[in-house]
Enzyme design. Structure first.
Site, PDB file in Angstrom:
ATOM      1  N   ASP A 102       0.081  -7.656   0.694  1.00 32.37           N
ATOM      2  CA  ASP A 102       0.634  -6.594   1.541  1.00 32.37           C
ATOM      3  C   ASP A 102       2.062  -6.290   1.101  1.00 32.37           C
ATOM      4  O   ASP A 102       2.742  -7.146   0.540  1.00 32.37           O
ATOM      5  CB  ASP A 102       0.712  -7.039   3.006  1.00 32.37           C
ATOM      6  CG  ASP A 102      -0.636  -7.402   3.569  1.00 32.37           C
ATOM      7  OD1 ASP A 102      -1.643  -6.948   3.019  1.00 32.37           O
ATOM      8  OD2 ASP A 102      -0.650  -8.144   4.569  1.00 32.37           O
TER       9      ASP A 102
HETATM   10  N1  URA Z   1      -3.257 -12.169   3.959  1.00 32.18           N
HETATM   11  C1  URA Z   1      -2.468 -11.224   4.517  1.00 32.18           C
HETATM   12  O1  URA Z   1      -2.512 -11.014   5.727  1.00 32.18           O
HETATM   13  N2  URA Z   1      -1.663 -10.520   3.710  1.00 32.18           N
HETATM   14  C2  URA Z   1      -1.542 -10.741   2.392  1.00 32.18           C
HETATM   15  O2  URA Z   1      -0.753 -10.085   1.717  1.00 32.18           O
HETATM   16  C3  URA Z   1      -2.356 -11.738   1.833  1.00 32.18           C
HETATM   17  C4  URA Z   1      -3.211 -12.437   2.644  1.00 32.18           C
END
Ligand code: URA
Length: 235
Positions: A102
Site C-alpha cells: 500500500d
Molecule cells: N497488508 C496490508 O494491509 N498492506 C500492505 O501493504 C501489505 C499487506
C-alpha cells in the site's frame, strides 16, 4: 539479440536513437573500442556512455519502499518507479511488482521481469512467508494470535478463510505478523477484524530475505544467493 534492439529494450532510447548512439561511439567494450550494430558481446562487457549496461532480462530488484509512494505505473503522486532509474519504467519486458505494498506501507518490495520467478514466489506450493512489523492504534486484547492462527478468520468481503498466520506480540501495540498468502490490504483488514487500526506497517522479510542494509528509498539488484534466501534454500 542485435545491439540496437537490446539497448532499446533496456530503455536507453528508441531504436533510431540507439543507431545514432552506436554511430556516435557511445557504445563500447571495456577497452573503449566502439561497437557496431552487429557486434556480439556478452551483456556484462558492453558499456553505454562508459557505464555498464543495466541488468539483462530476468532481473530481480529489491527496493526499500518509503511511505507515500504508490505501486503503480501511472497513478498521480509519487510512484515507486520514481526511485529507480527512469529507463526502468520503459524496459521490455516490463518490470512488475512481486506483491504490491500500500501507499502507506514501507519496506521490502521486489520488481521483476521474470515471469517464472514471479509465479514461484506467489505460488502456494512455495509458501514464501511475508513478515510485517505492525504498529497499532490501541493495545491488543490478547485474542489476536489465536484468531490469526485459527485458519478460520474470514475477512469482510471475502468468501474463504485466511490461511493460519503467526503473530508475535512485541509490546501492547507492536507486533510481527507472518503471512503465507497475500490478499488485498490483508494486514490492515486482519487488525480491523479485531477492532483495531494499523498506524504503521513495514514489510521486513520475504522468505528469509531481509532489507539487509538497503536504506529507505534505496534499491539493489538481487543475485542468486539472495534468491535462494527467498525460498529458504540458504538454511
Ligand atoms: N497488508 C496490508 O494491509 N498492506 C500492505 O501493504 C501489505 C499487506
Amino acid at each position: 539479440m542485435r545491439l540496437v534492439k537490446l539497448l532499446a529494450n533496456l530503455g536507453y532510447g528508441s531504436r533510431k536513437e540507439m543507431q545514432i548512439a552506436i554511430r556516435n561511439g557511445w557504445v563500447t567494450d571495456k577497452e573503449g573500442n566502439r561497437l557496431k550494430a552487429e557486434s556480439k558481446l556478452p551483456h556484462e562487457e558492453i558499456l553505454f556512455d562508459d557505464e555498464p549496461l543495466d541488468p539483462p532480462e530476468g532481473c530481480i530488484i529489491l527496493l526499500n519502499k518509503p511511505l507515500g509512494y504508490t505501486c503503480s505505473m501511472k497513478d498521480r503522486g509519487r510512484l515507486v518507479f520514481d526511485l529507480l532509474p527512469e529507463r526502468y519504467r520503459v524496459r521490455k519486458p516490463a518490470l512488475s511488482f512481486v506483491g504490491r505494498l500500500d501507499k502507506d506501507t514501507t519496506g521490502l518490495l521486489l520488481f521483476t521481469d521474470n515471469g517464472k520467478f514471479l509465479h514461484e514466489v506467489i505460488s502456494p506450493k512455495a509458501d514464501v512467508a511475508k513478515v510485517y512489523e505492525v504498529e497499532l492504534d490501541r493495545p491488543m486484547t490478547g485474542g489476536e494470535a489465536d484468531q490469526f492462527s485459527s485458519g478460520e478468520l474470514v475477512l469482510e468481503n471475502d468468501t474463504h478463510p485466511l490461511k493460519p498466520a503467526e503473530l508475535e506480540t512485541l509490546t501492547e501495540t507492536t507486533a510481527r505478523l507472518t503471512l503465507h498468502e497475500g490478499r488485498y490490504h490483508q494486514v490492515r483488514r486482519m487488525f480491523a477484524a479485531t477492532g483495531n487500526h494499523v498506524n504503521k506497517l513495514h514489510r521486513a522479510q520475504l522468505g528469509n530475505l531481509t532489507l539487509d542494509g538497503v536504506e529507505e528509498g534505496q534499491w539493489k539488484l538481487l543475485g542468486t544467493a539472495d534468491i535462494d534466501t527467498i525460498f529458504g534454500k540458504d538454511s
